[in-house]
Design an enzyme around this catalytic site. Structure first.
Site, PDB file in Angstrom:
ATOM      1  N   HIS A  33     -61.891  -1.605 -15.511  1.00 24.55           N
ATOM      2  CA  HIS A  33     -62.075  -1.158 -16.888  1.00 24.55           C
ATOM      3  C   HIS A  33     -60.903  -1.662 -17.723  1.00 24.55           C
ATOM      4  O   HIS A  33     -59.973  -2.303 -17.198  1.00 24.55           O
ATOM      5  CB  HIS A  33     -62.203   0.355 -16.966  1.00 24.55           C
ATOM      6  CG  HIS A  33     -63.477   0.871 -16.363  1.00 24.55           C
ATOM      7  ND1 HIS A  33     -63.552   1.267 -15.058  1.00 24.55           N
ATOM      8  CD2 HIS A  33     -64.719   1.011 -16.882  1.00 24.55           C
ATOM      9  CE1 HIS A  33     -64.789   1.648 -14.774  1.00 24.55           C
ATOM     10  NE2 HIS A  33     -65.513   1.493 -15.867  1.00 24.55           N
ATOM     11  N   ASP A  86     -61.456  -4.814 -23.822  1.00 21.83           N
ATOM     12  CA  ASP A  86     -62.886  -4.736 -24.103  1.00 21.83           C
ATOM     13  C   ASP A  86     -63.252  -5.435 -25.409  1.00 21.83           C
ATOM     14  O   ASP A  86     -64.247  -6.156 -25.482  1.00 21.83           O
ATOM     15  CB  ASP A  86     -63.326  -3.269 -24.209  1.00 21.83           C
ATOM     16  CG  ASP A  86     -63.459  -2.598 -22.854  1.00 21.83           C
ATOM     17  OD1 ASP A  86     -63.307  -3.268 -21.827  1.00 21.83           O
ATOM     18  OD2 ASP A  86     -63.717  -1.382 -22.831  1.00 21.83           O
TER      19      ASP A  86
END
Length: 422
Positions: free
Chosen positions: A165, A195
């Site tokens: 992540h 991200d």
């Protein structure tokens, strides 16, 4: 905390599409944040984005976080509208449901790709190849297709199959090591950097470049976006310094992360904070002149690399700011060359005159929800403006419409439903 939508710049859905990507069709298989944010930028620019979700398991951002309340709904009942997270990254899209794990569903996807310019996905590398619909299988059938994959570590390298992540990617790229104060451990940023900056925006750049290349060559290509190397690319000035000198100052001590007293955060009298960004000498001198402390410039310049000099100037500036409130500092905030800004909360930023003037902080009039505070587009085109055409779609809201355009009959759609393919 709440945002007063009545004070925001008003925009309405239903605007005409005159964007630079009008006529481009995007098939979006991505979920959660990186891919959907990328495809929303494409949609804002005029592309037709068809969001594909599983018939029974929607994009989980539909379920995460707080929900809006529909216009006129009972205020005592649970909020029944979409979530804020889903709403913020899915406007201007159509939603259809296809179960790509079933052969019949994959055949529907292939028929849809006959009309598409771009396929965007965010699966772990190799996932779609195992289903027979990866780039290696699609490129011969669809030579003009631009296939963009966003993954954690990219499609190649020893880490390509690892899960991760945002925090993992910024940690392994060196970015997290640099973030935080000199006295403390690394600190997770308040936003998802890998991200968005390393994933969404780099994928967007790659897609647009591939579209331009296709105009010249007639060929599509594979756009491979790894969020870890995307995050690593953000360390440009740090990498250059490290390469040249062989070392970097410690965390919180680099010039632009706490080392310079004229580029630092300070606390004010009411316990709030300001950012002094007077990096160049002329701006710092202007700031000091306006607070009557020009001697601090000479003190700093007598030995600009001296840790003791920097710390002494920092302490004097902190003492100054501790005697001032935001109201006291407003003339300095307004000064064009002082480079002093308040540290605003996101709620306050929505009410920024600058962001509203740029249509960055807006209120979108939703037909079901009423005025919704939203971020506008950061892209501004003089001849082909972005537009707000449709609110984020309900799950599978456009399945019949899109598939009927492809030639499917009602009986064929019903059969696909029975087979759990759509």
């Amino acid at each position: 905390m709440s945002i007063n939508v009545e004070q925001l710049t008003k925009r309405s859905y239903g605007e005409p599409n005159n964007g630079p990507l009008k006529g481009v069709r995007v098939v979006d298989l991505s979920l959660l944040l990186p891919g959907p944010l990328c495809s929303m930028h494409l949609a804002d620019m005029g592309a037709e984005v068809i969001k594909i979700e599983n018939p029974r398991v929607p994009d989980m951002t539909r379920l995460m976080g707080s929900h809006y309340r529909s216009r006129g709904s009972d205020s005592s009942a649970p909020a029944d509208g979409p979530t804020g997270l889903f709403y913020s990254i899915n406007r201007n899209k159509k939603s259809i449901s296809i179960n790509i794990k079933r052969e019949e569903g994959r055949q529907v996807l292939l028929k849809l790709l006959e009309t598409a310019d771009i396929l965007l996905e965010g699966f772990r590398p190799g996932t779609l190849e195992e289903m027979g619909i990866g780039y290696s299988q699609l490129k011969a059938r669809f030579p003009r297709l631009i296939y963009c994959a966003i993954s954690g570590y990219g499609a190649t390298g020893p880490s390509r199959d690892r899960a991760g992540h945002d925090g993992n990617y910024i940690a392994e790229s060196g970015l997290l090591h640099l973030t935080g104060s000199a006295e403390g451990p690394p600190v997770l940023p308040g936003v998802q950097i890998a991200d968005t900056a390393g994933g969404s925006l780099l994928a967007l750049s790659g897609i647009l470049a591939a579209l331009f290349a296709r105009e010249r060559t007639g060929k599509g290509q594979f756009v491979d976006t790894g969020m870890m190397d995307g995050a690593f690319s953000l360390l440009s000035i740090h990498a250059g310094e490290l390469s040249a000198s062989g070392e970097l100052p410690g965390r919180g001590k680099m010039d632009l992360s706490g080392g310079l007293p004229n580029y630092a955060v300070y606390e004010t009298a009411e316990g709030r904070h300001v950012m002094l960004g007077a990096l160049e000498g002329n701006f710092f001198r202007t700031f000091l002149k306006n607070i009557g402390r020009e001697e601090l410039m000479d003190r700093l310049q007598s030995d600009p690399n001296s840790e003791a000099n920097r710390e002494a100037v920092r302490k004097d500036l902190q003492q100054f700011f501790l005697t001032k409130t935001y109201a006291d500092l407003q003339p300095l905030f307004d000064h064009t060359d002082c480079c002093l800004t308040p540290v605003l909360s996101p709620e306050e930023a929505f009410h920024s005159e600058q962001l509203q003037a740029r249509s960055a902080a807006i209120a979108l009039d939703d037909p079901d929800l009423g005025p919704v505070a939203a971020q506008g587009s950061p892209f501004h085109f003089s001849e082909t403006p972005i537009s707000f055409r449709e609110p984020p779609p309900g799950h599978s809201a456009h399945t019949n419409e899109v598939l009927q355009e492809l030639g499917y009959t009602e009986s064929e759609l019903e059969e696909l439903r029975k087979r759990r393919a759509i």
